[in-house]
Enzyme design. Structure first.
Site, PDB file in Angstrom:
ATOM      1  N   GLY A  62       2.039 -11.452   4.075  1.00  0.00           N
ATOM      2  CA  GLY A  62       0.588 -11.308   4.026  1.00  0.00           C
ATOM      3  C   GLY A  62       0.158  -9.984   3.425  1.00  0.00           C
ATOM      4  N   ASP A  63       0.884  -8.922   3.741  1.00  0.00           N
ATOM      5  CA  ASP A  63       0.584  -7.604   3.173  1.00  0.00           C
ATOM      6  C   ASP A  63       0.841  -7.606   1.667  1.00  0.00           C
ATOM      7  OD1 ASP A  63       0.335  -6.931   5.907  1.00  0.00           O
ATOM      8  OD2 ASP A  63       2.479  -6.446   5.987  1.00  0.00           O
TER       9      ASP A  63
END
Length: 302
Positions: free
Chosen positions: A250-251
């Site tokens: 997600g990052d």
């Protein structure tokens, strides 16, 4: 200038144990130590994609020194405030039992240390980017993200927030450029279960109506959805590949989206770059390299 903030960074100790048994002495079959924290992951992937950033946060004890050393090795500028008590946390992640983690607490952050960070954020100017990502230590006020966005209002700073529940909701009146919940986090905000791309769309639009400019929703194997500021609703399935490590995907999506946006100022390209970076990290043992992202991007844009 791009700055990322990680209030509670870590050293992630990632181990595999064959035939793990509770109550017994277990020995590792593989070990890896990496800098940890959502903002830190964003900075590393930005660097891999050719963009420099400054990672802001706190470091304490020998683990804090090691965190800074490892970030420097990755080519990331680690402008951390030193805390004289406690230690930067160590998070144990057991690869052989998926999702099993033991996360440390980290040092207490007092008002003086918090103001030191605020003074660093005060240097941001029009056109700069600020990424606020991840959880906060229990010693910090739960409206800290809100305070930061309020403090830099009107300066023309592009703000990105990747957080859960109240940390995210409280910043929406300050119109962050991008928020990135996953489908589970989005469902938690509204008290619903969201499983498909079609289901997340109306709730992503609600976040935009509440103040977010762009809402990027990551959905692991289901792909992603972007509710864009210009009214577009973009969605795409996940690229094909073998899931190796979901930590930091997600990052990486945030880093990919930012890279794509800063390259072309075009939402479709930013969305594709976000999906490619997130998936490339999920398909890799470590956070994705530029070559890995570009390979997946071909699939996303095909």
């Amino acid at each position: 200038m791009i700055c990322t903030v990680t209030f509670n960074p870590s050293l992630d100790y990632i181990v595999s144990v064959d035939d793990f048994q509770l109550g017994m002495t277990n020995r590792t079959s593989s070990e890896l130590i990496l800098p940890g924290g959502k903002g830190i992951n964003v900075s590393i992937v930005l660097k891999n994609l050719g963009l420099d950033s400054t990672a802001l946060g706190y470091a304490a004890g020998f683990t804090g020194e090691e965190l800074i050393r490892r970030l420097t090795e990755f080519g990331v500028n680690a402008d951390f405030i030193k805390i004289n008590h406690g230690m930067t946390r160590i998070n144990l992640k057991l690869k052989s039992i998926d999702g099993t983690e033991i996360n440390g607490c980290g040092p207490d952050i007092d008002a003086e240390a918090l103001e030191q960070l605020m003074e660093k954020i005060d240097r941001l100017q029009e056109g700069d980017v600020l990424v606020l990502a991840g959880s906060i230590p229990y010693s910090m006020p739960d409206d800290i993200y809100q305070r930061i966005l309020e403090r830099i209002q009107g300066r023309g700073v592009l703000t990105v927030v990747d957080a859960t529940r109240d940390l995210l909701v409280k910043v929406l009146p300050y119109h962050p450029f991008l928020v990135k919940p996953n489908n589970h986090e989005l469902g938690d905000i509204f008290g619903v279960k969201l499983s498909t791309r079609e289901e997340v769309v109306p709730y992503g639009k609600k976040l935009r109506d509440m103040g977010a400019q762009n809402v990027l929703i990551s959905m692991a194997g289901e792909g992603a959805v972007l509710i864009a500021a210009d009214g577009q609703c973009l969605e795409a399935p996940a690229p094909k590949g073998k899931l190796v490590n979901g930590v930091g995907a997600g990052d990486s999506m945030v880093a990919g989206f930012l890279t794509g946006w800063l390259e072309e100022k075009e939402y479709a390209h930013a969305f594709c770059m976000g999906i490619a970076a997130g998936s490339a990290s999920a398909f890799s043992e470590n956070l994705a390299t530029k070559d890995e992202v570009m390979q997946v991007l071909k699939q996303v844009k095909s």
